[in-house]
Design an enzyme around this catalytic site. Structure first.
Site, mmCIF file in Angstrom:
data_model
loop_
_atom_site.group_PDB
_atom_site.id
_atom_site.type_symbol
_atom_site.label_atom_id
_atom_site.label_comp_id
_atom_site.label_asym_id
_atom_site.label_seq_id
_atom_site.Cartn_x
_atom_site.Cartn_y
_atom_site.Cartn_z
ATOM 1 N N LYS A 60 0.847 -1.108 -0.204
ATOM 2 C CA LYS A 60 0.080 -0.059 -0.082
ATOM 3 C C LYS A 60 0.753 1.223 -0.095
ATOM 4 O O LYS A 60 0.487 2.334 -0.713
ATOM 5 C CB LYS A 60 -1.021 -0.158 1.256
ATOM 6 C CG LYS A 60 -2.115 -1.025 1.025
ATOM 7 C CD LYS A 60 -2.746 -1.402 2.306
ATOM 8 C CE LYS A 60 -3.932 -2.654 2.127
ATOM 9 N NZ LYS A 60 -4.205 -3.084 3.248
ATOM 10 N N GLN A 104 -4.954 -1.675 9.412
ATOM 11 C CA GLN A 104 -4.534 -2.810 8.878
ATOM 12 C C GLN A 104 -5.239 -4.011 9.630
ATOM 13 O O GLN A 104 -4.726 -3.936 11.165
ATOM 14 C CB GLN A 104 -2.742 -3.068 8.576
ATOM 15 C CG GLN A 104 -2.378 -4.462 7.768
ATOM 16 C CD GLN A 104 -3.370 -4.389 6.419
ATOM 17 O OE1 GLN A 104 -3.140 -3.385 5.812
ATOM 18 N NE2 GLN A 104 -3.757 -5.594 6.141
ATOM 19 N N ASP A 127 -10.872 2.988 3.647
ATOM 20 C CA ASP A 127 -11.204 1.340 3.564
ATOM 21 C C ASP A 127 -12.796 0.877 3.518
ATOM 22 O O ASP A 127 -13.317 -0.009 3.077
ATOM 23 C CB ASP A 127 -10.603 0.569 4.547
ATOM 24 C CG ASP A 127 -9.371 -0.148 4.356
ATOM 25 O OD1 ASP A 127 -9.336 -0.510 3.145
ATOM 26 O OD2 ASP A 127 -8.765 -0.772 5.052
#
Ligand code: NAD
Length: 292
Positions: A60, A104, A127
């Site tokens: 990422k 994460q 997200d």
């Protein structure tokens, strides 16, 4: 001509190539923002030292660098108190240089996942896991579509596959892939069935699918007998075999002979997931810049 008569089998959908194209567009958007005086920024929160998570985070951060999005990695030890993580997220919420915040997953068990996700500002929830964004998906107006299903949607669009009225079967019902995928496809007027580990006789559902999206995390779960001739097969699974090979959930060599389109693993959905994170971050930065 049916797919079984096709001499070469399914068209292999090249996620890597589409991701590359989208990243070129992202670079242009990041440059335009930078010229206007706004450097788009993504913060990535990593708790613990799970090697898999570290690989994902590295990918990422690298994707951001490639397109001109500034990334900031905040690392915490596995035993960090939950309150420290929440405090860091609140600081990022108030930081105008940060347009996207990603935590994460998975988190260590002593940290309440929902508490963490609900602390992220909805304007920076790139997200798409905040309850507000999940609700937006249900109503058909998500601010940030979750990256993996969003990537699948882009792959289907790029192949000119119209999902309206199609029978879609999603195998896997997780909050991050299966459920949002099903909601997004239903919003586009597909007829959607969602299957999971408790589904009895999975094949009776999969065989009806015009479009089959598989996200179970079980290598070799989908074999040719379970797939309708000419179906579009999207394999979200990523599994590391004992011999080190990376495979999806679909018997690729078998199913490609029967399907009309299929995504490979690696090189299918994976590169799109990271790319859609960058897209969501740029959307957020542009929105913030317009609304300043
Ligand atoms: P998860 O473990 O949270 O959920 C798996 C789902 O599959 C559950 O709903 C479970 O009931 C279902 N399932 C498990 N075994 C099944 C079976 N035998 N038959 C039918 N359904 C079954 O997993 P997840 O986070 O949704 O991830 C699924 C897979 O997708 C994993 O391999 C993961 O690595 C991969 N993944 C890939 C990407 C990407 O970018 N390509 C992103 C996220 C996840």
């Amino acid at each position: 001509m049916t797919s079984e008569q096709r001499p070469t089998g399914a068209k292999i959908i090249d996620g890597k190539a589409l991701a590359r194209t989208l990243r070129i567009e992202c670079r242009a958007r990041a440059q335009a923002l930078a010229q206007a005086g706004c450097i788009p920024g993504l913060a990535v929160v990593l708790v613990g030292s799970d090697p898999g998570s570290r690989v994902y985070v590295t990918n990422k951060v690298r994707a951001c660098a490639e397109v001109g999005v500034a990334s900031r990695l905040l690392e915490f030890p596995a035993d960090v108190p939950e309150s420290d993580v929440l405090a860091a997220i609140r600081t990022l919420n108030n930081d105008p240089a940060i347009h996207g915040i990603l935590v994460q997953l998975p988190l260590p068990p002593h940290i309440a996942l929902r508490q963490v996700l609900e602390t992220i500002s909805i304007e920076k929830d790139v997200d798409g896991f905040h309850l507000y964004n999940v609700g937006g998906l249900v109503l058909g107006n998500a601010v940030f579509p979750p990256c993996t299903p969003y990537g699948v949607q882009k792959l289907l669009e790029s192949e000119g596959i119209d999902v309206r009225g199609q029978n879609v079967v999603v195998v896997g019902a997780s909050n991050i892939v299966g459920k949002p995928m099903a909601l997004m496809l239903m919003q586009q007027e597909a007829t959607v069935a969602i299957c999971h580990a408790r589904t009895r006789d999975l094949a009776q559902f999969t065989i009806l699918a015009d479009i089959l999206v598989v996200a179970a995390g079980v290598p070799g779960l989908i074999v040719p007998q379970m797939v309708k001739a000419g179906a579009v097969v999207i394999d979200v699974g990523i599994n590391r075999l004992p011999d080190g090979r990376l495979v999806g959930d679909v018997d690729f060599e078998g199913v490609r002979k029967k399907a009309s389109h299929i995504t490979p693993v690696p090189g299918g959905v994976g590169p799109m997931t990271v790319t859609m994170l960058v897209v969501n971050t740029l959307d957020s930065a542009e929105r913030a810049w317009r609304g300043r």
